[in-house]
Scaffold this motif. Structure first.
Motif, short mmCIF file in Angstrom:
data_model
loop_
_atom_site.label_atom_id
_atom_site.label_comp_id
_atom_site.label_asym_id
_atom_site.label_seq_id
_atom_site.Cartn_x
_atom_site.Cartn_y
_atom_site.Cartn_z
N GLU A 193 -53.67 89.75 -146.53
CA GLU A 193 -54.97 90.36 -146.25
C GLU A 193 -55.61 90.94 -147.51
O GLU A 193 -56.82 91.18 -147.53
CB GLU A 193 -54.81 91.46 -145.20
N ASP A 194 -54.82 91.15 -148.56
CA ASP A 194 -55.36 91.69 -149.81
C ASP A 194 -56.02 90.61 -150.67
O ASP A 194 -56.63 90.94 -151.70
CB ASP A 194 -54.26 92.37 -150.62
N ASP A 195 -55.89 89.36 -150.29
CA ASP A 195 -56.49 88.25 -151.04
C ASP A 195 -57.98 88.17 -150.70
O ASP A 195 -58.36 87.69 -149.63
CB ASP A 195 -55.78 86.94 -150.70
N SER A 196 -58.81 88.64 -151.61
CA SER A 196 -60.26 88.69 -151.37
C SER A 196 -60.97 87.38 -151.75
O SER A 196 -62.17 87.24 -151.52
CB SER A 196 -60.89 89.85 -152.15
N ASP A 197 -60.23 86.45 -152.33
CA ASP A 197 -60.82 85.17 -152.74
C ASP A 197 -59.92 84.02 -152.26
O ASP A 197 -59.26 83.37 -153.06
CB ASP A 197 -60.99 85.14 -154.26
N PRO A 198 -59.88 83.75 -150.95
CA PRO A 198 -58.96 82.74 -150.43
C PRO A 198 -59.37 81.33 -150.85
O PRO A 198 -60.55 81.05 -151.12
CB PRO A 198 -59.10 82.92 -148.91
N ASP A 199 -58.39 80.44 -150.90
CA ASP A 199 -58.63 79.03 -151.19
C ASP A 199 -59.08 78.31 -149.92
O ASP A 199 -58.65 78.65 -148.81
CB ASP A 199 -57.35 78.37 -151.72
N GLN A 200 -59.91 77.29 -150.10
CA GLN A 200 -60.38 76.50 -148.97
C GLN A 200 -60.29 75.02 -149.30
O GLN A 200 -60.50 74.61 -150.45
CB GLN A 200 -61.83 76.86 -148.62
N ARG A 201 -59.97 74.25 -148.24
CA ARG A 201 -59.89 72.80 -148.45
C ARG A 201 -60.12 72.09 -147.13
O ARG A 201 -59.83 72.63 -146.05
CB ARG A 201 -58.52 72.42 -149.03
N SER A 202 -60.65 70.87 -147.24
CA SER A 202 -60.91 70.04 -146.07
C SER A 202 -60.08 68.76 -146.17
O SER A 202 -60.00 68.14 -147.24
CB SER A 202 -62.40 69.71 -145.99
N PHE A 203 -59.45 68.38 -145.04
CA PHE A 203 -58.64 67.17 -144.99
C PHE A 203 -59.19 66.23 -143.92
O PHE A 203 -59.48 66.66 -142.79
CB PHE A 203 -57.18 67.50 -144.64
N ALA A 204 -59.30 64.96 -144.25
CA ALA A 204 -59.76 63.97 -143.27
C ALA A 204 -58.63 63.67 -142.28
O ALA A 204 -57.47 63.52 -142.67
CB ALA A 204 -60.19 62.69 -143.99
N LEU A 205 -58.97 63.61 -141.01
CA LEU A 205 -57.99 63.32 -139.97
C LEU A 205 -58.23 61.90 -139.45
O LEU A 205 -59.30 61.61 -138.91
CB LEU A 205 -58.11 64.34 -138.82
N VAL A 229 -59.16 74.14 -143.81
CA VAL A 229 -58.12 75.16 -143.98
C VAL A 229 -58.60 76.24 -144.95
O VAL A 229 -59.14 75.94 -146.01
CB VAL A 229 -56.81 74.54 -144.52
N THR A 230 -58.37 77.48 -144.56
CA THR A 230 -58.55 78.62 -145.46
C THR A 230 -57.19 79.27 -145.66
O THR A 230 -56.46 79.51 -144.70
CB THR A 230 -59.54 79.65 -144.88
N ARG A 231 -56.85 79.53 -146.92
CA ARG A 231 -55.52 80.08 -147.24
C ARG A 231 -55.64 81.39 -148.01
O ARG A 231 -56.31 81.46 -149.03
CB ARG A 231 -54.74 79.06 -148.08
N TRP A 232 -54.97 82.40 -147.48
CA TRP A 232 -54.83 83.69 -148.16
C TRP A 232 -53.40 83.82 -148.66
O TRP A 232 -52.45 83.50 -147.93
CB TRP A 232 -55.15 84.84 -147.22
N PHE A 233 -53.22 84.32 -149.88
CA PHE A 233 -51.86 84.46 -150.42
C PHE A 233 -51.78 85.63 -151.39
O PHE A 233 -52.67 85.86 -152.19
CB PHE A 233 -51.42 83.17 -151.13
N ASP A 234 -50.67 86.35 -151.29
CA ASP A 234 -50.37 87.43 -152.22
C ASP A 234 -48.87 87.41 -152.46
O ASP A 234 -48.08 87.34 -151.51
CB ASP A 234 -50.80 88.78 -151.64
N GLY A 235 -48.43 87.43 -153.72
CA GLY A 235 -46.99 87.38 -153.98
C GLY A 235 -46.63 87.77 -155.39
O GLY A 235 -47.44 87.68 -156.32
N ARG A 236 -45.40 88.24 -155.54
CA ARG A 236 -44.87 88.60 -156.86
C ARG A 236 -43.36 88.51 -156.82
O ARG A 236 -42.72 88.68 -155.77
CB ARG A 236 -45.31 90.02 -157.25
N THR A 237 -42.75 88.22 -157.97
CA THR A 237 -41.29 88.12 -158.07
C THR A 237 -40.82 88.82 -159.34
O THR A 237 -41.59 89.03 -160.28
CB THR A 237 -40.83 86.65 -158.12
N VAL A 238 -39.54 89.18 -159.37
CA VAL A 238 -38.88 89.72 -160.55
C VAL A 238 -37.69 88.83 -160.88
O VAL A 238 -36.87 88.53 -160.01
CB VAL A 238 -38.41 91.18 -160.31
N MET A 239 -37.62 88.38 -162.13
CA MET A 239 -36.55 87.50 -162.59
C MET A 239 -36.45 86.26 -161.70
O MET A 239 -35.40 85.95 -161.14
CB MET A 239 -35.21 88.26 -162.65
#
Length: 272
Positions: free
Chosen positions: A37-49, A78-88
């Motif tokens: 929900e913190d992703d203020s700029d989500p990715d968007q894409r359209s796929f042909a079915l 499709v609209t995609r929201w993502f937030d993530g972080r890792t250590v090592m």
């Protein structure tokens, strides 16, 4: 000799500072939970079915599926929201791919400490029969008119305003269907409750639950305003759980409800 004795001590101090800094970073990542929900700029894409069937295959993501308002739209949007972080570890990565009628979402998030959150909103054509396969994330589907099949693990299922046949199953998650007019409904849950609220009398409802309660609400007033009452052929069995059946019953009714529950109560009641 004095210089040599100081250098090891200095290096040791730098190591201690490094370990302390790493501990602070690990603590910060662990404490600050990722939220899509913190992703203020989500990715968007359209796929042909290419046809009228679609399978959505997803891991580690919440899914929201809705029907397109445009009856001529044959694409899956499709609209995609993502937030993530890792250590090592490697940098978090999210992917999407369409292969024929199978749309796949994947989230890669690994490290000594990892914290990722993803959400996908999928808009589908109105005439699509849909299968959803999801692991580690809740599923919400609204407004579907064609057959819907859902299989989830570690996530709940919520269906609203559906008209087509429903085949819903969850492991470690609840199953809920609200305001549906589907004629055939199958709902299965393990380690989660099942709640069905029907807006029209179904032909057949089949519910199976283990370690979770079952609550089925059925309309007892027939549609069309004729004032008639709907009755049901109810087949219920519980193991280590109570049973409360309060709808009108008739062994010859064309509306069949079958409920089996282990370690959970069963309620079949009036919805109106």
């Amino acid at each position: 000799m004095t210089v040599r004795s100081r250098r090891p001590r200095a290096r040791g101090m730098r190591v201690l500072v490094g370990v302390g800094t790493m501990g602070v970073v690990v603590g910060m990542v662990a404490a600050c939970g990722a939220s899509a929900e913190d992703d203020s700029d989500p990715d968007q894409r359209s796929f042909a079915l290419p046809g009228r069937t679609l399978t959505v295959d997803s891991d580690d993501s919440a899914l929201e599926v809705v029907v397109s308002d445009d009856v001529k739209d044959r694409n899956v949007r499709v609209t995609r929201w993502f937030d993530g972080r890792t250590v090592m570890g490697e940098s978090p990565k999210v992917t999407w791919n369409m292969d024929k009628d199978r749309l796949t979402f994947r989230v890669k998030c690994s490290g000594v400490i990892s914290n990722c959150s993803a959400k996908h909103r999928v808009v589908v054509p109105r005439d699509v029969a849909l299968t959803i396969l999801n692991k580690d994330g809740k599923v919400t589907a609204t407004g579907l008119r064609e057959p819907l099949k859902v299989r989830t693990a570690d996530g709940s299922v919520t269906v609203q305003d559906a008209r087509g046949p429903l085949d819903l199953s969850s492991v470690d998650g609840s199953v809920r269907a609200v305001d549906v007019t589907s004629k055939r409904i199958s709902a299965t849950s393990r380690d989660g409750s099942v709640r069905l609220e029907l807006a029209a009398a179904p032909d057949r409802v089949e519910v199976r639950s283990k370690d979770g309660s079952v609550n089925v609400a059925l309309p007892v007033t027939k549609s069309g305003g004729d004032g008639g009452a709907a009755s049901y052929r109810v087949d219920s069995e519980t193991v280590d759980g109570g049973s409360d059946i309060s709808v009108p019953r008739d062994t010859r009714s064309p509306h069949h409800v079958s409920v089996r529950s282990v370690d959970g109560s069963v309620t079949v009641r009036s919805a109106n």
